[in-house]
Design an enzyme around this catalytic site. Structure first.
Site, PDB file in Angstrom:
ATOM      1  N   GLY A 247      -3.857 -12.599 -13.552  1.00 50.44           N
ATOM      2  CA  GLY A 247      -3.864 -11.214 -14.022  1.00 50.44           C
ATOM      3  C   GLY A 247      -2.514 -10.524 -13.954  1.00 50.44           C
ATOM      4  O   GLY A 247      -2.421  -9.316 -14.161  1.00 50.44           O
TER       5      GLY A 247
ATOM      6  N   TRP B 150     -15.117 -14.384 -17.472  1.00 51.91           N
ATOM      7  CA  TRP B 150     -15.173 -12.947 -17.767  1.00 51.91           C
ATOM      8  C   TRP B 150     -15.114 -12.083 -16.505  1.00 51.91           C
ATOM      9  O   TRP B 150     -14.999 -10.878 -16.590  1.00 51.91           O
ATOM     10  CB  TRP B 150     -16.446 -12.621 -18.574  1.00 51.91           C
ATOM     11  CG  TRP B 150     -16.248 -12.813 -20.061  1.00 51.91           C
ATOM     12  CD1 TRP B 150     -15.230 -13.495 -20.660  1.00 51.91           C
ATOM     13  CD2 TRP B 150     -17.075 -12.299 -21.108  1.00 51.91           C
ATOM     14  NE1 TRP B 150     -15.379 -13.431 -22.024  1.00 51.91           N
ATOM     15  CE2 TRP B 150     -16.499 -12.711 -22.330  1.00 51.91           C
ATOM     16  CE3 TRP B 150     -18.252 -11.544 -21.139  1.00 51.91           C
ATOM     17  CZ2 TRP B 150     -17.053 -12.384 -23.567  1.00 51.91           C
ATOM     18  CZ3 TRP B 150     -18.812 -11.224 -22.376  1.00 51.91           C
ATOM     19  CH2 TRP B 150     -18.216 -11.635 -23.574  1.00 51.91           C
ATOM     20  N   LYS B 151     -15.240 -12.702 -15.336  1.00 51.88           N
ATOM     21  CA  LYS B 151     -15.256 -11.947 -14.073  1.00 51.88           C
ATOM     22  C   LYS B 151     -16.299 -10.825 -14.164  1.00 51.88           C
ATOM     23  O   LYS B 151     -17.313 -11.010 -14.816  1.00 51.88           O
ATOM     24  CB  LYS B 151     -13.846 -11.426 -13.760  1.00 51.88           C
ATOM     25  CG  LYS B 151     -12.795 -12.537 -13.861  1.00 51.88           C
ATOM     26  CD  LYS B 151     -11.462 -12.143 -13.340  1.00 51.88           C
ATOM     27  CE  LYS B 151     -10.514 -13.329 -13.460  1.00 51.88           C
ATOM     28  NZ  LYS B 151      -9.216 -13.090 -12.866  1.00 51.88           N
TER      29      LYS B 151
ATOM     30  N   SER C  40      -2.888 -16.052 -16.154  1.00 52.57           N
ATOM     31  CA  SER C  40      -2.098 -15.450 -17.244  1.00 52.57           C
ATOM     32  C   SER C  40      -1.911 -16.373 -18.450  1.00 52.57           C
ATOM     33  O   SER C  40      -0.864 -16.342 -19.090  1.00 52.57           O
ATOM     34  CB  SER C  40      -0.754 -14.943 -16.719  1.00 52.57           C
ATOM     35  OG  SER C  40      -0.963 -13.907 -15.765  1.00 52.57           O
TER      36      SER C  40
ATOM     37  N   GLY D 298      -8.808 -15.907 -17.894  1.00 55.13           N
ATOM     38  CA  GLY D 298      -9.481 -14.667 -17.500  1.00 55.13           C
ATOM     39  C   GLY D 298      -9.383 -13.638 -18.601  1.00 55.13           C
ATOM     40  O   GLY D 298     -10.126 -13.675 -19.592  1.00 55.13           O
ATOM     41  N   GLY D 299      -8.430 -12.715 -18.473  1.00 54.10           N
ATOM     42  CA  GLY D 299      -8.309 -11.583 -19.398  1.00 54.10           C
ATOM     43  C   GLY D 299      -8.363 -11.957 -20.870  1.00 54.10           C
ATOM     44  O   GLY D 299      -9.047 -11.294 -21.663  1.00 54.10           O
TER      45      GLY D 299
HETATM   46  P1  PGA Z   1      -6.133 -14.326 -15.944  1.00 54.21           P
HETATM   47  O1  PGA Z   1      -7.237 -14.843 -14.913  1.00 54.21           O
HETATM   48  O2  PGA Z   1      -6.144 -15.271 -17.134  1.00 54.21           O
HETATM   49  O3  PGA Z   1      -6.578 -12.931 -16.338  1.00 54.21           O
HETATM   50  O4  PGA Z   1      -4.830 -14.354 -15.248  1.00 54.21           O
HETATM   51  C1  PGA Z   1      -7.432 -16.211 -14.684  1.00 54.21           C
HETATM   52  C2  PGA Z   1      -8.533 -16.421 -13.673  1.00 54.21           C
HETATM   53  O5  PGA Z   1      -8.602 -15.679 -12.689  1.00 54.21           O
HETATM   54  O6  PGA Z   1      -9.363 -17.345 -13.830  1.00 54.21           O
END
Ligand code: PGA
Length: 259
Positions: A175, A13-14, A214, A235-236
Site C-alpha cells: 500500500g 480486496w481486504k 504495490s 491489493g489496491g
Molecule cells: P497493495 O497490497 O497491492 O495495495 O500494496 C498488497 C497486499 O497487501 O496483498
C-alpha cells in the site's frame, strides 16, 4: 517466471467492497475468458460477505474466488470467525493466510498460520501463505532470516505445489507505492525457492511464489518477468477490473517471449 510453473494473479480486496462492487467482479470474470486463461490463473478474494455471490457470478468463468482468512478449527465458539469448510461450502477455492495485516492486527504467529493452512488443506482449499519483512528488518539486513523463519514456521509439512502458494510481501511495500528493486526481489524469491526445494523436493520446485506489495499495471510487467516470480498478490489495484485485467494481461507478452 519459473519454468513449468503456471502463473497466478490473485487480488486481495481486504476490507473493501459491498454489493455495489460486484460489477467489478463480473467484469473480471468476463475479462479472463480469453485464451490466456489456458496459461495463467486468476483469483479474486473479496470480503467474506461477498464470497458466495461472487462465486455464483464466476460459475462460467475461469476466474476463481477465495477468502482472506480462516479459523484453524472447523466449527465452534469463535464469534466472528469463518472456517475453511465454510469457504469451501461457498465454492471458494483459495484462502489467504498470514497476511501481514493479520499478523499485526490480530497477533497471528507462524504457528497459528501453520494451523490455519492445515485447516485449509483439510477443506481442500489452496492456502496462499504470506511472508515478508518489516522496514526495520530490511534495514538491519535480516530479510532472508525472516523469510527462513516464516517459511519454516508457517508452512505445514503437508504442503504441496497444488495446495500451497507462497506470497512474498515486504510489509513496507504494501500500500506504499514503493517496491523493492528487481534485484532484491530476485534474491528473496531465489532464496525462498531453495528453502522450499530443500524441504519439499520437487513439490517445492513447482510451488508458486507470488510477489505482493504495490503491484500496479505500470510495474507488473517488470515485476512478473523476474526469475521465480510466478504471479502477484495485488491489493489496491485489484479493486478495479480494468487494473486487475491489465496486470493479468502482461502475461500475453511475457508468455509470447518464452515460446
Ligand atoms: P497493495 O497490497 O497491492 O495495495 O500494496 C498488497 C497486499 O497487501 O496483498
Amino acid at each position: 517466471m519459473s519454468p513449468d510453473v503456471r502463473p497466478l494473479i490473485a487480488g486481495n480486496w481486504k476490507m473493501n467492497g459491498t454489493r455495489q462492487s460486484l460489477g467489478e467482479i463480473k467484469a473480471m470474470a468476463e475479462g479472463v475468458m480469453g485464451p490466456l486463461s489456458d496459461r495463467v490463473d486468476a483469483l479474486i478474494c473479496p470480503p467474506a460477505t461477498l464470497l458466495y455471490v461472487a462465486t455464483a457470478l464466476c460459475t462460467d468463468s475461469p476466474l476463481m474466488v477465495g477468502a482472506q482468512d480462516c479459523h484453524r478449527n472447523v466449527s465452534g465458539p469463535h464469534t466472528g470467525d469463518i472456517s475453511a469448510e465454510m469457504i469451501a461450502d461457498c465454492f471458494g477455492t483459495h484462502v489467504i493466510l498470514g497476511h501481514s495485516e493479520r499478523r499485526t492486527d490480530h497477533g497471528e504467529t507462524d504457528h497459528i498460520v501453520r494451523d490455519k493452512a492445515a485447516a485449509a488443506y483439510q477443506a481442500e482449499l489452496t492456502a496462499i501463505i504470506c511472508v515478508g519483512e518489516t522496514e526495520d528488518e530490511r534495514d538491519s539486513y535480516s530479510t532472508l532470516d525472516v523469510l527462513r523463519r516464516q517459511l519454516r514456521g508457517s508452512v505445514p509439512d503437508g504442503a504441496t505445489a497444488d495446495n500451497t502458494v507462497i506470497a512474498y510481501e515486504p510489509v513496507w511495500a504494501i500500500g506504499s507505492g514503493v517496491t523493492p528493486t528487481a534485484e532484491d526481489i530476485d534474491v528473496a524469491h531465489s532464496f525462498m525457492r531453495s528453502e522450499l526445494v530443500r524441504r519439499f523436493g520437487d513439490e517445492g520446485r513447482h510451488m508458486r511464489l507470488l510477489y505482493g506489495g504495490s503491484v500496479k499495471p505500470a510495474n507488473a510487467e517488470k515485476l512478473m518477468s523476474i526469475a521465480n516470480v510466478d504471479g502477484a498478490l495485488v491489493g489496491g489495484a485489484s479493486l478495479k477490473a480494468d487494473d486487475f485485467l491489465a496486470i493479468y494481461s502482461v502475461y500475453e507478452g511475457l508468455i509470447a517471449e518464452t515460446l
